[in-house]
Enzyme design. Sequence first.
Site, PDB file in Angstrom:
ATOM      1  N   LYS A  22       0.840  -1.207   0.000  1.00 52.55           N
ATOM      2  CA  LYS A  22       0.000   0.000   0.000  1.00 52.55           C
ATOM      3  C   LYS A  22       0.870   1.251   0.000  1.00 52.55           C
ATOM      4  CE  LYS A  22      -1.829   1.480   4.062  1.00 52.55           C
ATOM      5  NZ  LYS A  22      -1.490   2.871   4.401  1.00 52.55           N
ATOM      6  N   ASN A  23       1.850   1.266   0.905  1.00 53.55           N
ATOM      7  CA  ASN A  23       2.609   2.501   1.086  1.00 53.55           C
ATOM      8  C   ASN A  23       3.660   2.745   0.011  1.00 53.55           C
ATOM      9  OD1 ASN A  23       0.988   3.123   3.198  1.00 53.55           O
ATOM     10  ND2 ASN A  23       2.430   2.477   4.792  1.00 53.55           N
ATOM     11  N   ARG A  92      -5.371   9.913   4.288  1.00 53.20           N
ATOM     12  CA  ARG A  92      -4.112  10.602   4.566  1.00 53.20           C
ATOM     13  C   ARG A  92      -3.197  10.615   3.339  1.00 53.20           C
ATOM     14  NH1 ARG A  92      -1.120  13.855   8.187  1.00 53.20           N
ATOM     15  NH2 ARG A  92       1.062  13.349   7.882  1.00 53.20           N
ATOM     16  N   CYS A 116      -7.898   9.289   9.243  1.00 54.53           N
ATOM     17  CA  CYS A 116      -7.059   8.439  10.078  1.00 54.53           C
ATOM     18  C   CYS A 116      -7.213   8.830  11.547  1.00 54.53           C
ATOM     19  CB  CYS A 116      -5.612   8.606   9.651  1.00 54.53           C
ATOM     20  SG  CYS A 116      -4.622   7.234  10.162  1.00 54.53           S
ATOM     21  N   ILE A 330       5.883   6.238  17.889  1.00 54.79           N
ATOM     22  CA  ILE A 330       5.618   7.059  16.691  1.00 54.79           C
ATOM     23  C   ILE A 330       4.284   7.802  16.790  1.00 54.79           C
ATOM     24  CG2 ILE A 330       5.476   7.041  14.154  1.00 54.79           C
ATOM     25  CD1 ILE A 330       8.175   5.987  15.026  1.00 54.79           C
TER      26      ILE A 330
HETATM   27  N1  EPU Z   1       4.432  14.160  11.742  1.00 55.70           N
HETATM   28  C1  EPU Z   1       4.382  15.474  12.090  1.00 55.70           C
HETATM   29  N2  EPU Z   1       4.299  16.408  11.092  1.00 55.70           N
HETATM   30  C2  EPU Z   1       4.270  16.077   9.779  1.00 55.70           C
HETATM   31  C3  EPU Z   1       4.339  14.710   9.425  1.00 55.70           C
HETATM   32  C4  EPU Z   1       4.410  13.773  10.448  1.00 55.70           C
HETATM   33  O1  EPU Z   1       4.391  15.810  13.278  1.00 55.70           O
HETATM   34  O2  EPU Z   1       4.189  16.970   8.942  1.00 55.70           O
HETATM   35  C5  EPU Z   1       4.518  13.139  12.806  1.00 55.70           C
HETATM   36  C6  EPU Z   1       3.374  12.122  12.779  1.00 55.70           C
HETATM   37  O3  EPU Z   1       2.231  12.629  13.403  1.00 55.70           O
HETATM   38  C7  EPU Z   1       3.988  10.941  13.482  1.00 55.70           C
HETATM   39  C8  EPU Z   1       5.460  11.019  13.080  1.00 55.70           C
HETATM   40  O4  EPU Z   1       5.639  12.328  12.566  1.00 55.70           O
HETATM   41  O5  EPU Z   1       3.882  11.103  14.872  1.00 55.70           O
HETATM   42  C9  EPU Z   1       5.904  10.058  12.035  1.00 55.70           C
HETATM   43  O6  EPU Z   1       4.948   9.964  11.021  1.00 55.70           O
HETATM   44  P1  EPU Z   1       5.337   9.849   9.479  1.00 55.70           P
HETATM   45  O7  EPU Z   1       5.197  11.196   8.888  1.00 55.70           O
HETATM   46  O8  EPU Z   1       6.612   9.114   9.300  1.00 55.70           O
HETATM   47  O9  EPU Z   1       4.154   8.972   9.011  1.00 55.70           O
HETATM   48  P2  EPU Z   1       3.509   9.090   7.624  1.00 55.70           P
HETATM   49  O10 EPU Z   1       4.565   9.405   6.638  1.00 55.70           O
HETATM   50  O11 EPU Z   1       2.324   9.971   7.693  1.00 55.70           O
HETATM   51  C10 EPU Z   1       3.830   6.600   6.872  1.00 55.70           C
HETATM   52  C11 EPU Z   1       2.898   5.479   6.556  1.00 55.70           C
HETATM   53  C12 EPU Z   1       2.226   5.025   7.834  1.00 55.70           C
HETATM   54  C13 EPU Z   1       3.301   4.579   8.813  1.00 55.70           C
HETATM   55  C14 EPU Z   1       4.292   5.723   9.060  1.00 55.70           C
HETATM   56  C15 EPU Z   1       5.433   5.358   9.957  1.00 55.70           C
HETATM   57  C16 EPU Z   1       2.201   6.050   4.341  1.00 55.70           C
HETATM   58  C17 EPU Z   1       1.095   6.478   3.441  1.00 55.70           C
HETATM   59  N3  EPU Z   1       1.902   5.948   5.619  1.00 55.70           N
HETATM   60  O12 EPU Z   1       2.993   7.629   7.426  1.00 55.70           O
HETATM   61  O13 EPU Z   1       1.407   3.937   7.487  1.00 55.70           O
HETATM   62  O14 EPU Z   1       2.706   4.229  10.035  1.00 55.70           O
HETATM   63  O15 EPU Z   1       4.816   6.173   7.796  1.00 55.70           O
HETATM   64  O16 EPU Z   1       6.129   4.296   9.428  1.00 55.70           O
HETATM   65  O17 EPU Z   1       3.294   5.776   3.887  1.00 55.70           O
HETATM   66  C18 EPU Z   1      -0.377   2.452   7.717  1.00 55.70           C
HETATM   67  O18 EPU Z   1      -0.012   1.959   6.639  1.00 55.70           O
HETATM   68  O19 EPU Z   1      -1.252   1.931   8.449  1.00 55.70           O
HETATM   69  C19 EPU Z   1       0.231   3.692   8.150  1.00 55.70           C
HETATM   70  C20 EPU Z   1      -0.298   4.476   9.092  1.00 55.70           C
END
Ligand code: EPU
Length: 421
Positions: A22-23, A92, A116, A330
């Site tokens: 998915k990601n 998201r 989410c 996280i």
């Molecule tokens: N965060 C911020 N500000 C931002 C972006 C993120 O504070 O602008 C925080 C988030 O709230 C979180 C932390 O940074 O506490 C890390 O989040 P990250 O940004 O790495 O997560 P993401 O990129 O939004 C992706 C995956 C998630 C997975 C995380 C961590 C995708 C579409 N989503 O999310 O996948 O949990 O990385 O590995 O790639 C899932 O598939 O169920 C899922 C939630």
Amino acid sequence: MPKFIINGGKTLSGKIAVSGAKNSALKIIPAALLSTEILTVKNLPRIEDVERSFEVLSDLGAKINRQGDEATIDTSNLSSTELNAKMANKFRGSIMFVGPMLARFKEVKFPHPGGCVIGAGGRPIDLFLEGYRAFGAEIEEVSGKFYHIKANKLQGADYFFPLVSVTATESMIMTATIIPGTTTLKNCAMEPEITALAEYLNSQGAKISGAGTPTIIIEGQEKISADTFTVIPDRIETGSFVIMAAAANADLEITDCDPEHIMTLLQILKKVGVDFSYGPDWIKVNSGKLPLLAHGIRTHEYPGFATDLQSPYVVLMTQAQGTALIHETIYDRRLIWTDMLSQMGANITMCDPHRIVTQGPTKLHGKRLMSPDLRAGIALVIAALIAEGQTEIDNIYQIDRGYEKLEERLRGIGADIERVE
Ligand code: EPU
């Protein structure tokens, strides 16, 4: 709303194949915007989040042709620079369109991405916005709900991520790929999906070095081409199936996967006492002597223990002897779901919003439950498969977001699971 009815305690065995990630899919679809040539995507998972992504892209004027797990995407004649608020709001992953749109059109309007329940404050996008500003964009923000980003000129920049973010790293890579100048990104996320994206873009003329390490340098190109991208195997699905086999004490072969992407989990499972072997694209879990031994984890950015595997792992710990401290670092709200596991009979103490202690082994009993999010959803399915009696899981849209035809695949290995509309 559809739900799953699961009668637990059946013997699971055989083979189960892993779908495309998915990601990874959610990044390559928006990456189609970086070129006016046609992109072919293979091994696409047939999941709701991919459907939602295609909806957003079609609404922008892209032509999408889908056949099974393949799709071609033509973005040569886009008609809009505004993401449809209703569509983008639903998930998201819609944030992934913003960086490529900005790079290509120097303008993009979009709603705050929703869909989410995990993470504080509706999952912020401050890092993305800071990154686009570093490239020279101006951002008009309407009460944190809608954004209008514009730039007369975008220019490569140096940016240090104040915290490690997977999607923010990917977004900045995509923008920097087709804007003038050199971009240096530091404290980047290192997930395999990022490396796969960068490798593909490089094969089409991009100049990205360092993907998979904390420092990534991108030399912007005037344009890049497009060709074929094969979505990498879903490492979270892989890990979830391995954990499911261990929790059910099943003989199960997980195929079409990349064990290298879940090495931290596999190392921990050795300590837990799970008997398994693996090859280049398979993992075989063998039923073995019980009980398993409890072992604590602390979630961490890749290559650490993936937060997305925390919930299935908690289910495994309810079946292991002793106590395990589960520390979720996280997301702020990613342990709340364990209350449902307690309702099924698990012995779980919540220490604070980021830490729980499991005490096992405990028998789980069937219950009527609701899936709060995707990963908690698969964890509840695993719990239901090993529980005594019948479990009803409502709100399975959350599971369909990321797992393709889950009930069919689980029935193929002996599970008693029905989808009820
Ligand atoms: N965060 C911020 N500000 C931002 C972006 C993120 O504070 O602008 C925080 C988030 O709230 C979180 C932390 O940074 O506490 C890390 O989040 P990250 O940004 O790495 O997560 P993401 O990129 O939004 C992706 C995956 C998630 C997975 C995380 C961590 C995708 C579409 N989503 O999310 O996948 O949990 O990385 O590995 O790639 C899932 O598939 O169920 C899922 C939630």
